[in-house]
Design an enzyme around this catalytic site. Structure first.
Site, PDB file in Angstrom:
ATOM      1  N   THR A   1       8.314  -8.144   7.076  1.00 25.82           N
ATOM      2  CA  THR A   1       9.524  -7.462   6.596  1.00 25.82           C
ATOM      3  C   THR A   1       9.162  -6.093   6.036  1.00 25.82           C
ATOM      4  O   THR A   1       8.221  -5.963   5.254  1.00 25.82           O
ATOM      5  CB  THR A   1      10.205  -8.314   5.507  1.00 25.82           C
ATOM      6  OG1 THR A   1      10.504  -9.589   6.079  1.00 25.82           O
ATOM      7  CG2 THR A   1      11.489  -7.664   5.007  1.00 25.82           C
TER       8      THR A   1
ATOM      9  N   SER B   1      -0.030   8.873   4.874  1.00 28.44           N
ATOM     10  CA  SER B   1       0.132   7.953   3.739  1.00 28.44           C
ATOM     11  C   SER B   1       1.115   8.573   2.755  1.00 28.44           C
ATOM     12  O   SER B   1       1.135   9.789   2.582  1.00 28.44           O
ATOM     13  CB  SER B   1      -1.231   7.730   3.079  1.00 28.44           C
ATOM     14  OG  SER B   1      -1.083   6.994   1.893  1.00 28.44           O
TER      15      SER B   1
ATOM     16  N   GLN C   1      -4.656  13.424   4.013  1.00 29.10           N
ATOM     17  CA  GLN C   1      -4.772  14.460   2.971  1.00 29.10           C
ATOM     18  C   GLN C   1      -4.074  15.767   3.321  1.00 29.10           C
ATOM     19  O   GLN C   1      -3.856  16.595   2.447  1.00 29.10           O
ATOM     20  CB  GLN C   1      -6.252  14.730   2.664  1.00 29.10           C
ATOM     21  CG  GLN C   1      -6.947  13.574   1.965  1.00 29.10           C
ATOM     22  CD  GLN C   1      -6.445  13.322   0.540  1.00 29.10           C
ATOM     23  OE1 GLN C   1      -5.683  14.110  -0.023  1.00 29.10           O
ATOM     24  NE2 GLN C   1      -6.867  12.213  -0.047  1.00 29.10           N
TER      25      GLN C   1
ATOM     26  N   CYS D   1     -17.676   4.019  -5.693  1.00 26.40           N
ATOM     27  CA  CYS D   1     -18.257   3.014  -6.584  1.00 26.40           C
ATOM     28  C   CYS D   1     -18.059   1.627  -6.000  1.00 26.40           C
ATOM     29  O   CYS D   1     -16.941   1.234  -5.733  1.00 26.40           O
ATOM     30  CB  CYS D   1     -17.600   3.078  -7.952  1.00 26.40           C
ATOM     31  SG  CYS D   1     -18.125   4.522  -8.851  1.00 26.40           S
TER      32      CYS D   1
ATOM     33  N   THR E   1      -4.869   3.126   4.903  1.00 24.27           N
ATOM     34  CA  THR E   1      -5.976   2.254   5.293  1.00 24.27           C
ATOM     35  C   THR E   1      -5.586   1.380   6.477  1.00 24.27           C
ATOM     36  O   THR E   1      -6.333   1.271   7.461  1.00 24.27           O
ATOM     37  CB  THR E   1      -6.402   1.368   4.091  1.00 24.27           C
ATOM     38  OG1 THR E   1      -6.830   2.234   3.041  1.00 24.27           O
ATOM     39  CG2 THR E   1      -7.521   0.419   4.466  1.00 24.27           C
TER      40      THR E   1
ATOM     41  N   ASN F   1     -11.020  14.319   2.488  1.00 20.83           N
ATOM     42  CA  ASN F   1     -10.479  14.015   1.166  1.00 20.83           C
ATOM     43  C   ASN F   1     -11.370  14.479   0.020  1.00 20.83           C
ATOM     44  O   ASN F   1     -10.898  14.669  -1.088  1.00 20.83           O
ATOM     45  CB  ASN F   1     -10.203  12.515   1.033  1.00 20.83           C
ATOM     46  CG  ASN F   1     -11.347  11.668   1.518  1.00 20.83           C
ATOM     47  OD1 ASN F   1     -11.811  11.807   2.651  1.00 20.83           O
ATOM     48  ND2 ASN F   1     -11.834  10.783   0.669  1.00 20.83           N
TER      49      ASN F   1
END
Ligand code: PLP
Length: 392
Positions: free
Chosen positions: A235, A197, A177, A324, A74, A149
């Site tokens: 960090t 990710s 993905q 949702c 993200t 995705n």
């Protein structure tokens, strides 16, 4: 209702929701110090982190200095959009992007590319935009995801990059993905920026990276200390980064064998369900142009939320494409953009496997899905294995 032993032990019976997240395969580590500290322990932490950076960079065909660690996909997506806003005159993206791109892009009044009924981004639309005057003379940013995705469909990123570069644009792709499931190489794709990710392929949650091709301008999204070559302050999550590196290495081991095994299980899942149920629409139509683990099916006359809950009660974890928000279930923007009706979008279930799933699990999922879809449709017409469902 059957209660599998593993579920009683606190684990789901069959986890077939790996596009949501994949359980971590690695537990580590002794790299506890701050990698900016000049002492021995700090140097060890930095070495471990840089080894992971070099590993991941080599897996995507990049140089270590082109990879910036972030708090996840993200943040990397937001960063690419933010940079586009700050340093470039226009942003083009597609209607089927993850919300991590779509939400900031909408605020930036981005141009949104259409997709066809199979879930592929429209190259003719992009061409029209690039040939027109709307985007202006100077180069902007084009951001199109590599694999969707929800459907798993792969996008024509190489063709997009070629077209974009001919028009002086730079290209970002969200490869969250696809990375770890199929080979992903920034040079083969021709992209200038790429998001990955860790947690979609066995790494820890809350860890991602943005690849930025050397020479491409990018403004920091998070400012503060000098970490990540002054481009991303804070960090570093050393433990997470090391785990990310190991998970990426592990995912790429025997990748082709894993790809074939997942594709076979997916084919069986599709055939097994379609053989026994009418009214099933495959939203991952282009199996040969998709990541091998993902299958998205709409079940006519079925509320996917209800099917999801019933499967969950039997220890089977899957997803519906719906996002949702505040307790309200929205039909999937991806399926709507592909021209599916709101009813079809609301009846869609995403199955997403990992190499650790087994053919036996796939058989159990087929059996449960067929039985529960029939139950939800409420009408069994007497012919073995066939149902009639109420027409709208
Ligand atoms: N992009 C895509 C295509 C995704 O599927 C996801 C997660 O579902 C993200 C971005 C966000 O990644 P993260 O969960 O690491 O923030």
């Amino acid at each position: 209702m059957r209660e599998p032993e593993s579920r009683r032990a606190g684990k789901p019976g069959i986890y077939i929701d790996h596009n949501a997240t994949s359980p971590a395969v690695i537990q580590i580590t002794d790299t506890y110090a701050n990698p900016s500290s000049p002492h021995e322990a700090g140097r060890r932490a930095r070495d471990a982190m840089e080894k992971a950076r070099a590993n991941i960079a080599s897996l995507i065909g990049a140089k270590p200095g082109e990879l910036y660690f972030t708090s996840g996909g993200t943040e990397a997506d937001n960063w690419a959009v933010w940079s586009a806003l700050c340093g470039y005159p226009s942003l083009v993206t597609s209607a089927i992007e993850h919300h991590a791109i779509l939400r900031p892009a909408r605020r930036a009044h981005a141009w949104i590319l259409e997709v066809d009924h199979a879930g592929k981004v429209s190259l003719p639309h992009l061409k029209r935009l690039l040939d027109g005057r709307e985007l202006g003379e100077d180069g902007g940013v084009i951001s199109v995801m590599h694999a969707n995705n929800e459907t798993g469909i792969l996008q024509p990123i190489r063709a997009i990059s070629e077209l974009a570069h001919e028009h002086g644009q730079i290209v970002h792709t969200d490869a969250v993905q696809s990375f770890g499931k199929i080979p992903v190489d920034v040079n083969e794709l021709g992209v200038d920026m790429m998001t990955i990710s860790a947690h979609k392929m066995g790494g820890p949650k809350g860890l991602g990276a943005l690849y930025v091709r050397q020479g491409v301008r990018i403004s920091p999204l998070i400012r503060g200390g000098h970490q990540e070559r002054d481009k991303r302050a804070g960090t570093e999550n050393v433990v997470g980064i090391v785990a990310f590196g190991l998970a990426a290495e592990y995912a790429h081991r025997d990748m082709e064998e894993k790809r074939v095994r997942m594709a076979r299980m997916r084919e069986r899942l599709l055939d097994g369900i379609k053989e026994q149920l009418d009214g099933v629409r495959n939203n991952t139509l282009l199996l040969a142009h998709s990541i091998p683990n993902t299958l998205n099916l709409s079940f006519k006359g079925v509320d996917s939320e209800a099917l999801l809950l019933l499967l969950d009660q039997e220890g089977i974890c899957v997803s519906n494409g719906a996002a949702c928000e505040s307790g309200l279930s929205e039909p999937s923007h991806v399926l709507l953009a592909m021209g599916r009706s709101p009813e079809e979008a609301r009846s869609a279930i995403r199955f997403s496997m990992a190499p650790s799933n087994t053919p036996e699990e796939v058989e159990a999922v087929i059996e449960a899905v067929v039985r529960l879809v029939k139950l939800l449709r409420g009408v069994v017409d007497g012919r073995k294995g066939h149902v009639s469902y109420p027409e709208k």
